[in-house]
Scaffold this motif. Structure first.
Motif, PDB file in Angstrom:
ATOM      1  N   ILE A 146      28.465  30.061  41.994  1.00 19.34           N
ATOM      2  CA  ILE A 146      28.401  30.637  43.348  1.00 19.34           C
ATOM      3  C   ILE A 146      28.183  32.138  43.227  1.00 19.34           C
ATOM      4  O   ILE A 146      28.478  32.730  42.179  1.00 19.34           O
ATOM      5  CB  ILE A 146      29.685  30.275  44.157  1.00 19.34           C
ATOM      6  N   GLY A 147      27.672  32.752  44.281  1.00 20.44           N
ATOM      7  CA  GLY A 147      27.413  34.202  44.243  1.00 20.44           C
ATOM      8  C   GLY A 147      26.410  34.510  43.149  1.00 20.44           C
ATOM      9  O   GLY A 147      25.373  33.853  43.022  1.00 20.44           O
ATOM     10  N   SER A 199      30.011  30.521  35.616  1.00 24.07           N
ATOM     11  CA  SER A 199      31.035  31.334  36.275  1.00 24.07           C
ATOM     12  C   SER A 199      31.483  32.411  35.307  1.00 24.07           C
ATOM     13  O   SER A 199      32.014  32.109  34.236  1.00 24.07           O
ATOM     14  CB  SER A 199      32.238  30.472  36.685  1.00 24.07           C
ATOM     15  N   LYS A 200      31.291  33.643  35.715  1.00 28.06           N
ATOM     16  CA  LYS A 200      31.696  34.752  34.849  1.00 28.06           C
ATOM     17  C   LYS A 200      33.192  34.644  34.516  1.00 28.06           C
ATOM     18  O   LYS A 200      33.587  34.693  33.368  1.00 28.06           O
ATOM     19  CB  LYS A 200      31.398  36.076  35.560  1.00 28.06           C
ATOM     20  N   PHE A 202      35.238  32.025  35.316  1.00 27.68           N
ATOM     21  CA  PHE A 202      35.631  30.623  35.184  1.00 27.68           C
ATOM     22  C   PHE A 202      36.943  30.334  35.914  1.00 27.68           C
ATOM     23  O   PHE A 202      37.689  29.407  35.560  1.00 27.68           O
ATOM     24  CB  PHE A 202      35.720  30.181  33.716  1.00 27.68           C
ATOM     25  N   THR A 204      36.731  30.824  39.533  1.00 30.52           N
ATOM     26  CA  THR A 204      36.290  30.790  40.938  1.00 30.52           C
ATOM     27  C   THR A 204      36.499  29.383  41.499  1.00 30.52           C
ATOM     28  O   THR A 204      35.950  28.403  40.978  1.00 30.52           O
ATOM     29  CB  THR A 204      34.815  31.214  41.027  1.00 30.52           C
ATOM     30  N   GLY A 267      28.700  40.289  38.266  1.00 34.12           N
ATOM     31  CA  GLY A 267      28.210  38.976  38.694  1.00 34.12           C
ATOM     32  C   GLY A 267      26.838  39.054  39.344  1.00 34.12           C
ATOM     33  O   GLY A 267      25.928  38.294  39.024  1.00 34.12           O
ATOM     34  N   ARG A 268      26.674  39.990  40.266  1.00 35.92           N
ATOM     35  CA  ARG A 268      25.395  40.065  41.009  1.00 35.92           C
ATOM     36  C   ARG A 268      24.281  40.687  40.175  1.00 35.92           C
ATOM     37  O   ARG A 268      23.153  40.795  40.635  1.00 35.92           O
ATOM     38  CB  ARG A 268      25.598  40.812  42.325  1.00 35.92           C
ATOM     39  N   GLN A 349      23.380  39.693  48.385  1.00 35.62           N
ATOM     40  CA  GLN A 349      24.545  39.919  47.519  1.00 35.62           C
ATOM     41  C   GLN A 349      24.383  41.213  46.733  1.00 35.62           C
ATOM     42  O   GLN A 349      25.294  42.031  46.650  1.00 35.62           O
ATOM     43  CB  GLN A 349      24.772  38.756  46.544  1.00 35.62           C
ATOM     44  N   GLU A 353      27.115  43.393  48.574  1.00 36.78           N
ATOM     45  CA  GLU A 353      28.352  43.357  47.793  1.00 36.78           C
ATOM     46  C   GLU A 353      28.496  44.659  46.997  1.00 36.78           C
ATOM     47  O   GLU A 353      29.591  45.102  46.695  1.00 36.78           O
ATOM     48  CB  GLU A 353      28.376  42.135  46.852  1.00 36.78           C
ATOM     49  N   GLN A 501      34.005  44.788  43.899  1.00 40.82           N
ATOM     50  CA  GLN A 501      33.858  43.961  45.114  1.00 40.82           C
ATOM     51  C   GLN A 501      35.228  43.527  45.599  1.00 40.82           C
ATOM     52  O   GLN A 501      35.477  42.344  45.807  1.00 40.82           O
ATOM     53  CB  GLN A 501      32.932  42.761  44.880  1.00 40.82           C
ATOM     54  N   VAL A 504      36.095  41.053  48.683  1.00 41.12           N
ATOM     55  CA  VAL A 504      36.050  39.582  48.764  1.00 41.12           C
ATOM     56  C   VAL A 504      37.406  38.960  48.418  1.00 41.12           C
ATOM     57  O   VAL A 504      37.587  37.748  48.546  1.00 41.12           O
ATOM     58  CB  VAL A 504      34.952  38.992  47.836  1.00 41.12           C
ATOM     59  N   LYS A 508      39.991  35.221  49.692  1.00 43.03           N
ATOM     60  CA  LYS A 508      40.316  34.228  48.651  1.00 43.03           C
ATOM     61  C   LYS A 508      41.810  33.944  48.639  1.00 43.03           C
ATOM     62  O   LYS A 508      42.250  32.798  48.582  1.00 43.03           O
ATOM     63  CB  LYS A 508      39.930  34.765  47.263  1.00 43.03           C
TER      64      LYS A 508
HETATM   65  O1  F6P Z   1      33.824  36.534  45.064  1.00 43.19           O
HETATM   66  C1  F6P Z   1      32.735  37.326  44.716  1.00 43.19           C
HETATM   67  C2  F6P Z   1      32.316  37.055  43.311  1.00 43.19           C
HETATM   68  O2  F6P Z   1      33.244  37.567  42.435  1.00 43.19           O
HETATM   69  C3  F6P Z   1      30.931  37.606  43.038  1.00 43.19           C
HETATM   70  O3  F6P Z   1      30.948  38.940  42.744  1.00 43.19           O
HETATM   71  C4  F6P Z   1      30.487  36.725  41.936  1.00 43.19           C
HETATM   72  O4  F6P Z   1      29.104  36.787  41.748  1.00 43.19           O
HETATM   73  C5  F6P Z   1      30.962  35.393  42.438  1.00 43.19           C
HETATM   74  O5  F6P Z   1      32.192  35.667  43.065  1.00 43.19           O
HETATM   75  C6  F6P Z   1      31.134  34.325  41.396  1.00 43.19           C
HETATM   76  O6  F6P Z   1      32.030  34.709  40.403  1.00 43.19           O
HETATM   77  P1  F6P Z   1      32.105  33.940  39.025  1.00 43.19           P
HETATM   78  O7  F6P Z   1      30.793  34.056  38.351  1.00 43.19           O
HETATM   79  O8  F6P Z   1      33.208  34.590  38.255  1.00 43.19           O
HETATM   80  O9  F6P Z   1      32.419  32.499  39.322  1.00 43.19           O
END
Ligand code: F6P
Length: 544
Positions: A146-147, A199-200, A202, A204, A267-268, A349, A353, A501, A504, A508
């Protein structure tokens, strides 16, 4: 800053500056206000600026030390101040022999080691050397993220479809709405499906939830009807793209099947890291490297071109001009290419963001506008929907018109012939937005007087036109890097941290807190009256 005040005075002096007059006064304006970067030609002549405006904007950039911050970014300094991190997406596309250090360690060899592993893996999936648990060849790749772990590969896959394997299917799942995964899995044969969990962090929740459901679907589908397949199937059908080895292992993916990246990749800004694996499988490692070369070309341009000819600097400053001195609230990105249908969503984004901030780098409230609302869809669809407001609404909305001279080869003669019509629309819109149609011109057409105000186009709507020969992998890389650095310039001028960011996080945390109220009717402390009533109504509607 005195430089900001100078621009404010200049703006007052310019008053009702008219594009018609600017063009009438300078026969060479279109030629002088154009810049070439790599394969991209940028025409910025249809902007409400003159030589003095541009000089004053460059002085503002100098006073804000945009170049100093840029050099610090490329050097690997920790310019993401709130997270104390380097910002080195530029290292992801640096050549093999480059040296870029973070905490005394050259990160470039690690970047290329991962790229090489990705290339090996992508080649194996493409040529059938990598098979699923039952020995079947992989036909479908599902990226779950996501993102930044979704938008980049999803956008680029659409953009580069003509370069992608047509005998394989690529799907992208991001939304925690179960319908997203449900639709993505529809009709798939688990034995031929590879899941890429991107997921950067892991951690999310959307991604881990979807990945868990996908794992259960796979094990069920590969089981014998009575019992699901055992976990060994996961190793052939799941790979992870992440910075977080321990969480990947905890999820049940062997870290041998993990492609890593690093905390200095936001991430972006991560799409040309391991996060691009799905795209690499689609278009092949060589094309992926062409894409990276495109990014690098614009990195070098941004790093070395003089301010007068520095495309990201110019675009960034033009945005500062409209936000700061015309109260422009939004910025439209309007690609005249069906293949760029997800480009603006990707930029949302990247831009919003990054620069949706209201305190400066030292934590003080800013007294100026920061990032605009970025929006848009491909032309010509938008023309028959919201362009009315662009032409005759009350708002100032600067826009980017992006187009390509050549249609893709595989269109065939009849569909390729439509390309001139597509591009005629781009050019016509740029002209109509800039120069409009005066009341005199409308009257001259014999229009009844009471209709004249309705049919008059004020014009004076600024646009940048970006034109390239074709949408190749390299050109896509160039385009994205152009916007990345534009966003950087604006963040530097506004003195905000474009690389965190925090905004956000609150949502959450609250979602986690509210969920038990929905599922179990638990009493959740701190819920406001409106939310409490909505939750109660939701539960009733769900029959709970
Ligand atoms: O919630 C925003 C965010 O942290 C973005 O900056 C990022 O691209 C996205 O969520 C996904 O994060 P991740 O790659 O850690 O799952």
């Amino acid at each position: 800053m005195p430089e900001w005040q100078a621009l404010a005075r200049h703006r007052e002096r310019l008053g009702e500056v008219r594009l018609r007059e600017l063009f009438d006064a300078d026969a060479r304006r279109a030629e002088r206000y154009g810049v070439q970067v790599g394969d991209l030609h940028l025409d910025y002549s249809k902007h409400l600026v003159n030589d003095e405006t541009l000089a004053l904007l460059r002085q503002l950039a100098e006073a804000a030390d945009v170049a100093g911050l840029r050099d610090a970014m490329f050097r690997g300094d920790k310019i993401n101040v709130t997270e104390r991190r380097a910002v080195l997406h530029t290292a992801l596309r640096a050549p093999r022999d480059a040296v870029i250090e973070v905490d005394g360690e050259n990160v470039v060899p690690g970047v290329h080691a991962v790229l090489d592993r990705m290339s090996d893996f992508a080649a194996q999936v493409r040529d059938g050397g990598w098979t699923g648990h039952t020995g079947a060849r992989i036909r479908t790749v599902v990226n779950i993220g996501i993102g930044g772990s979704d938008l980049g590969p999803a956008m680029a896959y659409e953009a580069l479809r003509p370069y992608a394997r047509r005998d394989m299917d690529f799907r992208f799942v991001s939304n925690v709405d179960g319908a997203d995964l449900h639709e993505a899995l529809h009709g798939l044969d688990a034995a031929e499906t590879l899941f890429i969990v991107a997921s950067k962090t892991f951690t999310t929740i959307e991604t881990i939830t979807n990945a868990t459901s996908a794992k259960n679907w796979l094990l069920d589908a590969l089981g014998d009807g009575d019992a699901p397949a055992d976990d060994s199937a996961v190793a052939r059908h799941f790979v992870a793209l992440s910075t977080n080895g321990p969480e990947v292992a905890k999820f049940g993916i062997d870290t041998a099947n993990m492609f890593e990246f690093w905390d200095w990749v936001g991430g972006r800004y991560s799409f040309d890291s391991a996060i691009g694996l799905s795209l690499m499988i689609a278009i092949g490692p060589d094309r992926f490297r062409e894409l990276l070369d495109g990014f690098h070309l614009v990195d070098e341009h941004f790093r070395t071109a003089p301010p007068e000819a520095n495309a990201p600097l110019l675009l960034g400053l033009l945005g500062v001009w409209y936000g700061g001195f015309f109260d422009a609230q939004s910025h439209a990105v309007l690609p005249y290419s069906h293949y760029l249908s997800k480009f603006t969503a990707y930029l949302q984004q990247l831009d919003m963001e990054s620069n949706g901030k209201s305190v400066d780098r030292a934590g003080r409230p800013v007294a100026w506008q920061t990032g605009p609302v970025v929006w848009g869809t491909p032309g010509t669809n938008g023309q028959h929907a919201y362009y009315q407001l662009l032409h005759q609404g009350t708002r100032m909305i600067p826009a980017d018109l992006i187009g390509f001279a050549r249609p893709v080869d595989e269109l065939g003669p009849e569909l390729a012939a439509q390309h001139d019509l597509l591009m005629a629309n781009l050019f016509a819109q740029g002209q109509a937005l800039a120069f409009g149609k005066t009341a005199e011109e409308v009257r001259a057409e014999g229009v009844a007087e009471e209709q004249v105000p309705h049919r008059t186009f004020d014009g004076n709507h600024p646009t940048t036109t970006v034109l390239a020969a074709e949408l190749s992998p390299s050109v896509l890389g160039q385009l994205i890097a152009l916007y990345e650095h534009k966003v950087f310039v604006q963040g530097a001028v506004w003195d905000i941290d474009s690389f965190d960011q925090w905004g956000v996080e609150l949502g959450k945390v609250l979602a986690k807190r509210v969920e038990p109220a929905l599922t179990e009717g638990a009493a959740v402390a701190g819920l406001d009256a409106s939310t409490t009533a909505l939750v109660a109504r939701y539960r009733r509607l769900r029959g709970r």
